[in-house]
Design a protein around this motif. Structure first.
Motif, PDB file in Angstrom:
ATOM      1  N   GLU B  49       0.833  -1.207   0.000  1.00 12.81           N
ATOM      2  CA  GLU B  49       0.000   0.000   0.000  1.00 12.81           C
ATOM      3  C   GLU B  49       0.865   1.253   0.000  1.00 12.81           C
ATOM      4  OE1 GLU B  49      -0.344  -2.415   2.262  1.00 12.81           O
ATOM      5  OE2 GLU B  49      -2.371  -3.233   2.045  1.00 12.81           O
ATOM      6  N   ALA B  50       1.954   1.184   0.746  1.00 15.64           N
ATOM      7  CA  ALA B  50       2.874   2.326   0.780  1.00 15.64           C
ATOM      8  C   ALA B  50       3.571   2.484  -0.566  1.00 15.64           C
ATOM      9  CB  ALA B  50       3.902   2.137   1.898  1.00 15.64           C
ATOM     10  N   ALA B  51       4.019   1.364  -1.131  1.00 15.39           N
ATOM     11  CA  ALA B  51       4.740   1.444  -2.411  1.00 15.39           C
ATOM     12  C   ALA B  51       3.828   1.989  -3.508  1.00 15.39           C
ATOM     13  CB  ALA B  51       5.276   0.068  -2.797  1.00 15.39           C
ATOM     14  N   ALA B  52       2.532   1.716  -3.382  1.00 20.31           N
ATOM     15  CA  ALA B  52       1.602   2.158  -4.429  1.00 20.31           C
ATOM     16  C   ALA B  52       1.524   3.680  -4.514  1.00 20.31           C
ATOM     17  CB  ALA B  52       0.216   1.569  -4.168  1.00 20.31           C
ATOM     18  N   VAL B  53       1.771   4.390  -3.419  1.00 20.33           N
ATOM     19  CA  VAL B  53       1.708   5.856  -3.451  1.00 20.33           C
ATOM     20  C   VAL B  53       3.091   6.501  -3.465  1.00 20.33           C
ATOM     21  CG1 VAL B  53      -0.581   5.993  -2.404  1.00 20.33           C
ATOM     22  CG2 VAL B  53       1.434   5.989  -0.921  1.00 20.33           C
ATOM     23  N   ALA B  54       4.146   5.678  -3.477  1.00 25.78           N
ATOM     24  CA  ALA B  54       5.512   6.221  -3.555  1.00 25.78           C
ATOM     25  C   ALA B  54       5.713   6.851  -4.922  1.00 25.78           C
ATOM     26  CB  ALA B  54       6.538   5.113  -3.327  1.00 25.78           C
ATOM     27  N   LYS B  55       6.221   8.064  -4.934  1.00 30.58           N
ATOM     28  CA  LYS B  55       6.397   8.748  -6.218  1.00 30.58           C
ATOM     29  C   LYS B  55       7.706   9.537  -6.202  1.00 30.58           C
ATOM     30  CE  LYS B  55       3.325  10.710  -9.694  1.00 30.58           C
ATOM     31  NZ  LYS B  55       4.063  11.895 -10.140  1.00 30.58           N
ATOM     32  N   PRO B  56       8.809   8.842  -6.405  1.00 31.29           N
ATOM     33  CA  PRO B  56      10.108   9.534  -6.395  1.00 31.29           C
ATOM     34  C   PRO B  56      10.277  10.372  -7.651  1.00 31.29           C
ATOM     35  CG  PRO B  56      10.402   7.259  -7.079  1.00 31.29           C
ATOM     36  CD  PRO B  56       8.945   7.408  -6.697  1.00 31.29           C
ATOM     37  N   PRO B  57      11.171  11.371  -7.599  1.00 32.03           N
ATOM     38  CA  PRO B  57      11.440  12.142  -8.818  1.00 32.03           C
ATOM     39  C   PRO B  57      12.128  11.275  -9.866  1.00 32.03           C
ATOM     40  CG  PRO B  57      12.983  12.738  -7.069  1.00 32.03           C
ATOM     41  CD  PRO B  57      11.964  11.820  -6.448  1.00 32.03           C
ATOM     42  N   ALA B  58      12.096  11.739 -11.115  1.00 35.33           N
ATOM     43  CA  ALA B  58      12.667  10.964 -12.214  1.00 35.33           C
ATOM     44  C   ALA B  58      14.184  10.892 -12.096  1.00 35.33           C
ATOM     45  CB  ALA B  58      12.284  11.594 -13.549  1.00 35.33           C
ATOM     46  N   ASP B  59      14.748   9.777 -12.509  1.00 34.53           N
ATOM     47  CA  ASP B  59      16.202   9.622 -12.547  1.00 34.53           C
ATOM     48  C   ASP B  59      16.775  10.460 -13.691  1.00 34.53           C
ATOM     49  OD1 ASP B  59      16.139   7.700 -10.474  1.00 34.53           O
ATOM     50  OD2 ASP B  59      15.555   6.159 -11.922  1.00 34.53           O
ATOM     51  N   ILE B  60      18.003  10.905 -13.504  1.00 34.65           N
ATOM     52  CA  ILE B  60      18.682  11.688 -14.541  1.00 34.65           C
ATOM     53  C   ILE B  60      20.010  11.008 -14.873  1.00 34.65           C
ATOM     54  CG2 ILE B  60      19.700  13.915 -15.133  1.00 34.65           C
ATOM     55  CD1 ILE B  60      17.916  15.171 -12.967  1.00 34.65           C
ATOM     56  N   ALA B  61      20.211  10.720 -16.141  1.00 34.01           N
ATOM     57  CA  ALA B  61      21.464  10.083 -16.546  1.00 34.01           C
ATOM     58  C   ALA B  61      22.577  11.113 -16.661  1.00 34.01           C
ATOM     59  CB  ALA B  61      21.282   9.364 -17.877  1.00 34.01           C
ATOM     60  N   SER B  62      23.766  10.712 -16.275  1.00 36.13           N
ATOM     61  CA  SER B  62      24.953  11.524 -16.518  1.00 36.13           C
ATOM     62  C   SER B  62      26.022  10.574 -17.043  1.00 36.13           C
ATOM     63  CB  SER B  62      25.406  12.184 -15.213  1.00 36.13           C
ATOM     64  OG  SER B  62      26.510  13.029 -15.456  1.00 36.13           O
ATOM     65  N   ARG B  63      26.772  11.011 -18.053  1.00 38.39           N
ATOM     66  CA  ARG B  63      27.759  10.146 -18.710  1.00 38.39           C
ATOM     67  C   ARG B  63      27.131   8.825 -19.123  1.00 38.39           C
ATOM     68  NH1 ARG B  63      32.845  12.551 -16.610  1.00 38.39           N
ATOM     69  NH2 ARG B  63      32.196  13.804 -14.845  1.00 38.39           N
ATOM     70  N   GLY B  64      25.853   8.868 -19.476  1.00 39.00           N
ATOM     71  CA  GLY B  64      25.212   7.682 -20.025  1.00 39.00           C
ATOM     72  C   GLY B  64      24.610   6.729 -19.006  1.00 39.00           C
ATOM     73  N   PHE B  65      24.687   7.055 -17.714  1.00 46.42           N
ATOM     74  CA  PHE B  65      24.172   6.137 -16.693  1.00 46.42           C
ATOM     75  C   PHE B  65      23.370   6.888 -15.640  1.00 46.42           C
ATOM     76  CE2 PHE B  65      27.631   3.925 -18.609  1.00 46.42           C
ATOM     77  CZ  PHE B  65      27.267   2.585 -18.591  1.00 46.42           C
ATOM     78  N   GLU B  66      22.198   6.372 -15.330  1.00 47.03           N
ATOM     79  CA  GLU B  66      21.419   6.989 -14.257  1.00 47.03           C
ATOM     80  C   GLU B  66      22.115   6.817 -12.909  1.00 47.03           C
ATOM     81  OE1 GLU B  66      17.506   5.344 -14.883  1.00 47.03           O
ATOM     82  OE2 GLU B  66      17.143   6.711 -16.557  1.00 47.03           O
ATOM     83  N   ALA B  67      22.826   5.720 -12.734  1.00 46.17           N
ATOM     84  CA  ALA B  67      23.554   5.526 -11.473  1.00 46.17           C
ATOM     85  C   ALA B  67      24.628   6.592 -11.306  1.00 46.17           C
ATOM     86  CB  ALA B  67      24.176   4.132 -11.430  1.00 46.17           C
ATOM     87  N   ILE B  68      25.226   7.016 -12.409  1.00 46.56           N
ATOM     88  CA  ILE B  68      26.248   8.063 -12.307  1.00 46.56           C
ATOM     89  C   ILE B  68      25.578   9.415 -12.043  1.00 46.56           C
ATOM     90  CG2 ILE B  68      28.100   9.272 -13.535  1.00 46.56           C
ATOM     91  CD1 ILE B  68      28.808   6.666 -14.893  1.00 46.56           C
ATOM     92  N   GLY B  69      24.457   9.663 -12.686  1.00 42.79           N
ATOM     93  CA  GLY B  69      23.701  10.878 -12.367  1.00 42.79           C
ATOM     94  C   GLY B  69      23.352  10.921 -10.882  1.00 42.79           C
ATOM     95  N   ALA B  70      22.983   9.754 -10.340  1.00 48.96           N
ATOM     96  CA  ALA B  70      22.607   9.678  -8.927  1.00 48.96           C
ATOM     97  C   ALA B  70      23.789   9.987  -8.016  1.00 48.96           C
ATOM     98  CB  ALA B  70      22.055   8.284  -8.618  1.00 48.96           C
ATOM     99  N   ALA B  71      25.004   9.766  -8.531  1.00 43.00           N
ATOM    100  CA  ALA B  71      26.197   9.974  -7.708  1.00 43.00           C
ATOM    101  C   ALA B  71      26.857  11.329  -7.952  1.00 43.00           C
ATOM    102  CB  ALA B  71      27.215   8.859  -7.980  1.00 43.00           C
TER     103      ALA B  71
END
Lengths: 441, 536
Positions: B49-71
């Motif tokens: 029920e909690a996950a159903a309303v979870a709404k994180p912001p969109a991921d952003i890629a940097s150098r071709g990877f969203e994980a790198i954007g996240a870092a």
């Protein structure tokens, strides 16, 4: 079932349906000086700053007027401005001086930041400095609850070339400011706050106090680059607290927009979304929730399709073929200028003190190319709408540079209408300390 | 670069002390959870029920990877607003039925001032949310918040809800925090702590937060040695979530997520529907699942597989034996002209125009995303206009694109893209086979510049599967996704060893394990040890 409600907030308050005319409360007569040009305490009426982007440039032969001065004829691509021509200055032939060229990226960086982008290999880059809207927002500080708004329309922006092409607003190289694409989410953020005495407000602020303490403790343990990011995080959380605590704006709120920017049958509802976003922007200004906004109607490169204009080709592809694609390409460019004109007309219809919102604003229309087929960034055209609080020339003129004047001069001129003591904008070859005096009164 | 690596690895002593800095690992960076990791974590901590309303912001890629954007990127005001709104919606969902809360709290509060129960809650929930035990000052902070807000509502559960709201916004929740401990043997680097390893492992292999069992291993310091990590990683890889996590990476890298939002011109491709697009994406994932998980087979089969998992629509599009049940995916042998993932309708549709193919886009995808070869940017002020179609004079796509290679300014780079993509011209803009283009015969010969020429899709698949760049790129891609940074020279040294063991049998499960036990995964740079003459 034992249930509990934390808040009387209701995201869906308001009647779904088309937006109505703006009915914000203008600044009350009694609060103004005798001329209606300042508040009675002498403080100036707020000025607003808007950056309006669409991707892949113009066709200059259909855009640039033949003559200069106030009496120029509207060209085929400028006809949408018929009702607001007096409030628009048309500048053409300016040079985006960005030295490093990888196509489109230099156009975004030069048009909206005047800082050389930081190349990250291949077709990847990020902004090299803050975008002009964020420079202005930072100078205005916490004058309003929201330092700036970032709004978007077409979601089909380039996502695999780094932040430069994906976003027009950036606080700095490592802090892009993604736009909100859903008008209903913008409404919720700006206008759906719970009543002032709702217990959720102080509770949410308390929760963020704990978050801030966690962040401060963490800051002591991390490297220099991360401390910069976490500082930005801390600042944003503190602003968020102020937004949660803020009293509801003293103005008539809009209705919840119907547009939610969900594709139907593989097609983006761009027309409805553009209108809803521009309406919300005007409400936000009229309610003085913010004084700075960017609007990315479509991105450079990107995959935007102007299906409602009778084409299913990507506009970026059309822009590479100005002869063969003349009809759909020019329709799309004209449509973008129509949206810009819609915003200006809406602002003109909105009272602001003794004047109109448009009189007290500057609204810059720019793109990442002058012409898409060659990715050119010389001979850049820029439209500067609004009176800039009386600083900008009206009736507006067409002024033409022979590709020898710096595009950044236009940016600095516009920024000075809001931040009069701003000495320069940008860096390196794009830095400017010079205004375009022709469009100043 | 290669020269430096050899220097570092083999000739360290002989390279002299002046010019040969010791190899370094990547700098530790706060890495924001990706959107799917955030939502999965909310589900693990608080339920569906909690996950159903979870709404994180969109991921952003940097150098071709969203994980790198996240870092690398800092969240915007609006992103933090989105986390706040999401956390509030989750908190509100939690109190819709407060009778479900005691298992999460760890006790049943007797009232709005039940400090003992709040203390239990903060310690147990906080440990799961922060993926480590809380320090005493943190316990006091969150108990204080719980008491304050419970008092405001005269309701213990309101206090718990706001504490949850705060936990879900804390940087210790939103970021993978990796501080590490200085490696006594090599003080230029830090070993990730056992809790940090648990977190890195769990998000890499499962896209979710470490569960109680994994946190228990960390508490007992059983995630310190490569052998311990290997054992834990093997267990994680046996879980169903491992499949979804690899799919998440694969969907990002291969742009599969774009299929659902494609526009195709119905006048040209009347078969293209949202249902077909969904089937295309599923087909691509089913082949990955089959090779990696069902058969634990050689991953190079991704490029040469002579079978596919198709539903009725795709069976018709590909011309395989039919599939009777709508919505059912069955394994079918492919016609001779279609092989592997580069013959999948998903790839062929994503890298195409709404009304035609795009050899350039297809080739760019293979070059950049599969071989990690950046295409240089186009020169400025080049006329990008291709020759106009002349009515009554049909020309193939190859003939139209000849303009790319006729001009010296465009030729070198376009050969690197068009040379690959033109070999796929037998497949139209949604991946259906065609014998002719504009009624003209198709020349499907191709070239990987500086490597080899080949014929058609089967030739491309057979060539690509044995390219060292493909394997190197696949390993680096997984590593960058796992750690959020481009490999530093010390990481690269370790990854060369990973390459070798992967090259023995090309099993992806094995590769995932090798990455997790490599020094490149277990160590980060000790930035403080850099002596650059300026102090820290």
């Amino acid at each position: 079932m034992p249930s509990l409600k934390l808040s009387r907030r209701n995201f869906l308050r308001g009647v779904a349906g088309g937006a109505t005319a703006v009915v914000a409360l203008p600044a009350l007569e009694a609060m103004l000086d005798a001329h209606g040009e300042a508040h009675s305490d002498g403080s100036p009426i707020a000025r607003r700053f808007v950056c309006f982007h669409f991707g892949n440039g113009y066709t200059l032969s259909r855009l640039v007027p033949a003559t200069e001065g106030p009496d120029y004829q509207l060209t085929v691509l400028l006809t949408p401005l018929a009702n607001v021509k007096a409030h628009v200055n048309v500048l053409t032939g300016f040079a985006n001086k960005h030295a490093d060229r990888i196509t489109h990226h230099e156009g975004m960086a030069g048009m909206w930041s005047a800082h050389p982008f930081i190349h990250q290999g291949g077709l990847n880059s990020k902004f090299g400095g803050p975008s002009i809207d964020q420079v202005v927002a930072a100078r205005l500080g916490n004058a309003t609850v929201f330092p700036s708004l970032e709004l978007g329309c077409s979601k089909r922006v380039s996502t695999d070339e780094g932040p430069t092409m994906q976003f027009m607003s950036h606080k700095g190289p490592d802090q892009p400011m993604p736009p909100e694409y859903n008008p209903r989410a913008v409404f919720a953020r700006l206008f759906a706050q719970p009543p002032p005495d709702d217990p959720s407000r102080p509770s949410r602020v308390n929760a963020l106090d704990a978050v801030l303490e966690d962040a401060r403790a963490l800051k002591a343990k991390i490297g220099a680059a991360d401390r910069v990011r976490l500082d930005a995080h801390l600042e944003s959380v503190a602003r968020l607290q102020a937004q949660i605590s803020a009293l509801p704006p003293v103005c008539v709120k809009p209705a919840m927009p119907a547009a939610d920017n969900v594709d139907v049958g593989g097609l983006e509802p761009m027309e409805d979304v553009a209108r809803a976003m521009l309406d919300l922007m005007v409400y936000a200004f009229a309610c003085d929730l913010t004084r700075v906004s960017s609007f990315m109607l479509s991105g450079g490169v990107g995959h935007t399709i102007y299906h409602f204009l009778g084409t299913l080709a990507e506009q970026h592809v059309l822009s590479h073929d100005p002869t063969g694609s003349a009809v759909p390409l020019n329709r799309s460019i004209k449509w973008n200028i129509e949206q810009y004109a819609y915003l200006l007309e809406k602002m003109q219809a909105t009272p602001d003190g003794a004047k109109t919102l448009l009189d007290n604003s500057v609204v810059i229309l720019g793109s990442d190319c002058s012409e898409g087929w060659s990715h050119a960034i010389d001979n850049m055209p820029v439209l500067v709408g609004g009176g800039g609080g009386g600083m900008l020339k009206s009736p507006g003129i067409h002024t033409r540079s022979k590709n020898d004047r710096n595009l950044s001069d236009i940016l600095l001129t516009c920024m000075r209408t809001v931040v009069p003591d701003l000495e320069s904008v940008g860096a390196a070859e794009m830095r400017s300390t010079t205004v375009v005096s022709e469009i100043l009164r | 670069m290669r020269g430096r690596l050899i220097c570092a690895a083999v000739l360290l002593a002989a390279c002299g002390t002046e010019q040969s800095a010791p190899p370094r690992h990547g700098e530790p960076r706060l890495r924001r959870l990706l959107g799917r990791q955030y939502t999965n974590t909310v589900e693990a901590l608080l339920g569906p029920e909690a996950a159903a309303v979870a709404k994180p912001p969109a991921d952003i890629a940097s150098r071709g990877f969203e994980a790198i954007g996240a870092a690398e990127l800092a969240p915007s005001d609006m992103a933090l607003g989105a986390y706040e709104t999401s956390a509030l919606a989750i908190a509100e969902a939690m109190v819709v039925d407060v009778s479900k809360l005691p298992p999460i709290i760890g006790c049943t509060p007797s009232g709005a001032t039940d400090l003992a129960c709040f203390d239990t809650f903060v310690r147990t929930f906080g440990r799961r949310a922060f993926r480590r035990p809380l320090a005493e000052d943190e316990v006091a902070r969150y108990v204080g918040l719980t008491v304050t807000t419970a008092g405001r509502y005269h309701n213990a559960y309101a206090g718990v809800a706001y504490a949850i709201q705060a936990f879900l916004q804390s940087p210790y929740f939103l970021y993978q925090v990796e501080i590490g401990e200085v490696d006594a043997e090599r003080p230029t680097r830090k070993r990730l702590t056992d809790y940090e390893v648990a977190t890195r492992l769990s998000y890499f292999l499962l896209d979710t937060t470490p569960d109680d069992a994994l946190l228990a291993l960390a508490e007992q310091k059983l995630l310190s040695t490569p052998a311990q990590i290997r054992a834990a990683a093997e267990e994680l890889l046996s879980r169903p979530a491992a499949k979804g996590a690899l799919q998440g990476f694969f969907r990002e890298r291969t742009k599969l997520r774009q299929v659902a939002a494609l526009t195709k011109d119905p006048a040209v491709y009347p078969q293209f529907t949202p249902a077909l697009a969904a089937a295309m994406e599923k087909e691509a994932l089913l082949l990955l699942d089959d090779i990696v998980w069902t058969r634990d087979a050689d991953y190079r089969d991704l490029f040469t597989a002579d079978y596919a998992f198709v539903d009725a629509q795709l069976a018709a599009l590909y011309g395989t034996a039919p599939v009777a049940l709508p919505g059912q995916f069955e394994k079918r042998t492919l016609p001779a002209e279609r092989r592997g993932m580069l013959g999948q309708a998903a790839f062929l549709s994503i890298e195409a125009h709404p009304n035609s193919t795009s050899p350039t886009r297809r080739g760019r995808h293979v070059s950049e995303r599969l071989l990690c070869t950046d295409i240089p940017p186009p020169p400025p002020d080049v006329n990008t206009q291709l020759p106009m179609p002349v009515p009554g004079m049909p020309r193939t796509m190859r003939e139209r694109l000849a303009a790319h290679t006729a001009s010296a300014a465009c030729a070198d780079c376009h050969r690197r893209m068009d040379g690959i993509g033109l070999a796929l011209e037998h497949f139209d803009g949604i991946g259906a086979f065609r014998a002719t283009d504009q009624g003209l015969p198709i020349d499907a010969t191709g070239e990987v510049v500086d490597v080899a020429t080949f014929d058609g899709l089967p030739g491309l698949g057979a060539l690509v599967r044995d390219l060292p760049d493909l394997h190197r790129c696949w390993v680096r891609g997984l590593y960058r996704h796992a750690t959020g940074h481009i490999e530093a020279d010390g990481d690269e040294l370790a990854l060369v060893e990973v390459d070798k063991s992967f090259g023995e049998a090309y099993r992806v499960k094995q590769l995932l394990l090798e990455i997790t036990v490599s020094d490149a995964f277990r160590f980060v740079d000790n930035v403080d040890s850099v002596d650059n003459g300026e102090g820290k």
